[in-house]
Design a protein around this motif. Structure first.
Motif, PDB file in Angstrom:
ATOM      1  N   GLU A  51     -47.177 -44.588  14.466  1.00  0.00           N
ATOM      2  CA  GLU A  51     -46.375 -43.858  15.462  1.00  0.00           C
ATOM      3  C   GLU A  51     -46.400 -42.356  15.152  1.00  0.00           C
ATOM      4  N   HIS A  90     -43.736 -42.832  24.528  1.00  0.00           N
ATOM      5  CA  HIS A  90     -44.006 -41.435  24.136  1.00  0.00           C
ATOM      6  C   HIS A  90     -44.941 -40.762  25.145  1.00  0.00           C
ATOM      7  N   ARG A 126     -44.180 -48.810  21.992  1.00  0.00           N
ATOM      8  CA  ARG A 126     -43.427 -47.553  21.893  1.00  0.00           C
ATOM      9  C   ARG A 126     -44.288 -46.355  22.295  1.00  0.00           C
ATOM     10  N   SER A 184     -39.112 -32.200  19.709  1.00  0.00           N
ATOM     11  CA  SER A 184     -40.137 -33.225  19.919  1.00  0.00           C
ATOM     12  C   SER A 184     -40.489 -34.017  18.668  1.00  0.00           C
ATOM     13  N   ASN A 201     -38.440 -37.685  11.325  1.00  0.00           N
ATOM     14  CA  ASN A 201     -39.318 -38.615  12.062  1.00  0.00           C
ATOM     15  C   ASN A 201     -40.548 -39.047  11.251  1.00  0.00           C
ATOM     16  N   LEU A 251     -47.749 -39.381  17.607  1.00  0.00           N
ATOM     17  CA  LEU A 251     -46.936 -38.224  18.018  1.00  0.00           C
ATOM     18  C   LEU A 251     -47.629 -36.912  17.650  1.00  0.00           C
ATOM     19  N   ARG A 266     -40.998 -42.760  10.294  1.00  0.00           N
ATOM     20  CA  ARG A 266     -41.468 -43.806  11.227  1.00  0.00           C
ATOM     21  C   ARG A 266     -42.798 -44.386  10.753  1.00  0.00           C
ATOM     22  N   MET A 313     -34.813 -34.769  23.231  1.00  0.00           N
ATOM     23  CA  MET A 313     -35.487 -35.717  24.140  1.00  0.00           C
ATOM     24  C   MET A 313     -35.515 -37.083  23.462  1.00  0.00           C
ATOM     25  N   ASP A 314     -34.554 -37.932  23.787  1.00  0.00           N
ATOM     26  CA  ASP A 314     -34.438 -39.209  23.066  1.00  0.00           C
ATOM     27  C   ASP A 314     -34.516 -40.392  24.036  1.00  0.00           C
ATOM     28  N   GLY A 315     -35.018 -41.505  23.533  1.00  0.00           N
ATOM     29  CA  GLY A 315     -35.008 -42.755  24.308  1.00  0.00           C
ATOM     30  C   GLY A 315     -36.378 -43.259  24.730  1.00  0.00           C
ATOM     31  N   ASN A 316     -37.434 -42.651  24.223  1.00  0.00           N
ATOM     32  CA  ASN A 316     -38.789 -43.113  24.589  1.00  0.00           C
ATOM     33  C   ASN A 316     -39.021 -44.571  24.174  1.00  0.00           C
ATOM     34  N   GLY A 317     -38.596 -44.887  22.952  1.00  0.00           N
ATOM     35  CA  GLY A 317     -38.817 -46.234  22.422  1.00  0.00           C
ATOM     36  C   GLY A 317     -38.072 -47.278  23.231  1.00  0.00           C
ATOM     37  N   ARG A 318     -36.807 -46.987  23.545  1.00  0.00           N
ATOM     38  CA  ARG A 318     -36.019 -47.947  24.330  1.00  0.00           C
ATOM     39  C   ARG A 318     -36.555 -48.089  25.748  1.00  0.00           C
TER      40      ARG A 318
HETATM   41  C1  IPE Z   1     -37.634 -39.718  21.214  1.00  0.00           C
HETATM   42  O1  IPE Z   1     -37.641 -41.072  21.489  1.00  0.00           O
HETATM   43  C2  IPE Z   1     -38.968 -39.238  20.671  1.00  0.00           C
HETATM   44  C3  IPE Z   1     -38.927 -38.863  19.245  1.00  0.00           C
HETATM   45  C4  IPE Z   1     -37.871 -38.899  18.489  1.00  0.00           C
HETATM   46  C5  IPE Z   1     -40.169 -38.439  18.648  1.00  0.00           C
HETATM   47  P1  IPE Z   1     -37.447 -42.172  20.379  1.00  0.00           P
HETATM   48  O2  IPE Z   1     -38.787 -42.581  19.865  1.00  0.00           O
HETATM   49  O3  IPE Z   1     -36.476 -41.750  19.351  1.00  0.00           O
HETATM   50  O4  IPE Z   1     -36.838 -43.345  21.251  1.00  0.00           O
HETATM   51  P2  IPE Z   1     -35.723 -44.401  20.819  1.00  0.00           P
HETATM   52  O5  IPE Z   1     -34.556 -43.624  20.287  1.00  0.00           O
HETATM   53  O6  IPE Z   1     -36.354 -45.275  19.773  1.00  0.00           O
HETATM   54  O7  IPE Z   1     -35.396 -45.131  22.067  1.00  0.00           O
END
Ligand code: IPE
Ligand code: IPE
Ligand code: MG
Length: 253
Positions: A77, A39, A35, A65, A70, A81, A73, A21-26
Motif C-alpha cells: 500500500e 486510493h 484498498r 496525502s 502512514n 501511494l 501500512r 482526505m480520509d476514508g479511501n479504504g472504507r
Molecule cells: C486516506 O484514506 C488516505 C491516506 C491516509 C493515505 P485511508 O486509506 O486512511 O482510508 P480509511 O481510513 O482506511 O478508510
C-alpha cells in the motif's frame, strides 16, 4: 468564493483551507474492492477538489496525502501511494502550471527517493512564479516531525552563533516550519467521520475552525466543499477576545 453573502453567514471567507482526505479504504471496502482502488478514486477526488477550490477563490489549499505514520501500512500500500504521488507530480504538473497554480510540497524529504525528490523540487521551482491558487501537498508530513526539524534548524543557528536564544519567538519558530511562507489555515476539513487531527498542522491550526464531514474522501464533491465553507462562515471566531472577529485572518502568528 463569490462575494455574495448568504443569510446567517458572516462575510469572511477562508483564505487557506486544509483537508485531511480520509476514508479511501472504507470506500473500497464497502464495494468489495481492493484498498488501492479507493486510493485511485481518492486521487480523482483530489483533482476535482483542486479545481473546485480554485473556482471558489480559495487562495491556499493544503491536502494531507501521506503522513509520517502512514509508513506503518503494508509495504504494497505504501508503494502504491508513493507511485500515486509520483504520477501526480509527473502528469498533473503541466496542467496545474498551465492553470497558473503554485505547487508546494510539505513534509520530510529525506525519506523520498532522490528522483522523486527532484520531481518535487522541479514542481515547486517551475510554478513558483505563478499567481493562482497555491496547492500544498502534505506528503510524508507529520506536524511533530516538522516541529522537530524546525527546532533542530534553530538549534544549529544558535550553536553557530547566528541566533540569540532570547530572540526565539513565535515568528522565529513559524519561520522555520515547512509552511514558513504560507498563511495559517482558517478552516480544516476532515472527511470520513473521524474526528481527530492525526498529526496535521498542529502549530498552524491553533485557531482554525474544524469541520468534520461524514463523506468518504472519494465521494467528496463541490457541494461538500461549499457546505464546509458555509459552516465556517457561520462560526464566531473570537481569538481569545470577547467580540467575534470577522476580518479575514490571513498570515501567521
Ligand atoms: C486516506 O484514506 C488516505 C491516506 C491516509 C493515505 P485511508 O486509506 O486512511 O482510508 P480509511 O481510513 O482506511 O478508510
Ligand atoms: C490521516 O489519515 C492521514 C492522511 C489523510 C494522509 P489516517 O487514516 O492515516 O489517520 P488515522 O490513522 O485514522 O488517525
Ligand atoms: Mg484513514
Amino acid at each position: 468564493m463569490s462575494a455574495e453573502t448568504r443569510q446567517g453567514e458572516s462575510a469572511a471567507d477562508p483564505c487557506h483551507v486544509a483537508i485531511i482526505m480520509d476514508g479511501n479504504g472504507r470506500w473500497a471496502k464497502m464495494r468489495n474492492l481492493p484498498r488501492q482502488e479507493g486510493h485511485r478514486r481518492g486521487l480523482e477526488a483530489l483533482r476535482r477538489t483542486v479545481r473546485h477550490a480554485a473556482e471558489l477563490g480559495i487562495e491556499v489549499l493544503t491536502l494531507y496525502s501521506f503522513s509520517t505514520e502512514n509508513w506503518r501500512r503494508p509495504q504494497a500500500e505504501v508503494s502504491f501511494l508513493l507511485g500515486l504521488l509520483r504520477r501526480f507530480v509527473e502528469k498533473d504538473l503541466a496542467e496545474l502550471a498551465e492553470a497558473g497554480l503554485r505547487v508546494r510540497i510539505i513534509g520530510g524529504r529525506e525519506d523520498l527517493a532522490p528522483d522523486l525528490r527532484r520531481l518535487v523540487e522541479h514542481a515547486e521551482q517551475s510554478t513558483a512564479g505563478n499567481s493562482g491558487m497555491t496547492l500544498v501537498v502534505a506528503f510524508n508530513y507529520g506536524s511533530r516531525d516538522e516541529i522537530v526539524r524546525a527546532t533542530r534548524a534553530i538549534a544549529t543557528e544558535v550553536a553557530a552563533g547566528r541566533l540569540d536564544p532570547a530572540a526565539i519567538d513565535e515568528a522565529v519558530l513559524h519561520g522555520h516550519l515547512d509552511t514558513a511562507d504560507l498563511p495559517d489555515p482558517e478552516l480544516v476539513i476532515r472527511t470520513s467521520g473521524e474526528t481527530r487531527i492525526s498529526n496535521f498542522l498542529l502549530w498552524q491550526a491553533a485557531y482554525a475552525e474544524f469541520v468534520f464531514s461524514p463523506v468518504l474522501w472519494p465521494d467528496f464533491d463541490k457541494a461538500d466543499l461549499v457546505a464546509a465553507i458555509s459552516e465556517y462562515r457561520r462560526r464566531e471566531r473570537r481569538f481569545g477576545g470577547v467580540e467575534p472577529v470577522t476580518v479575514r485572518k490571513a498570515g501567521a502568528a
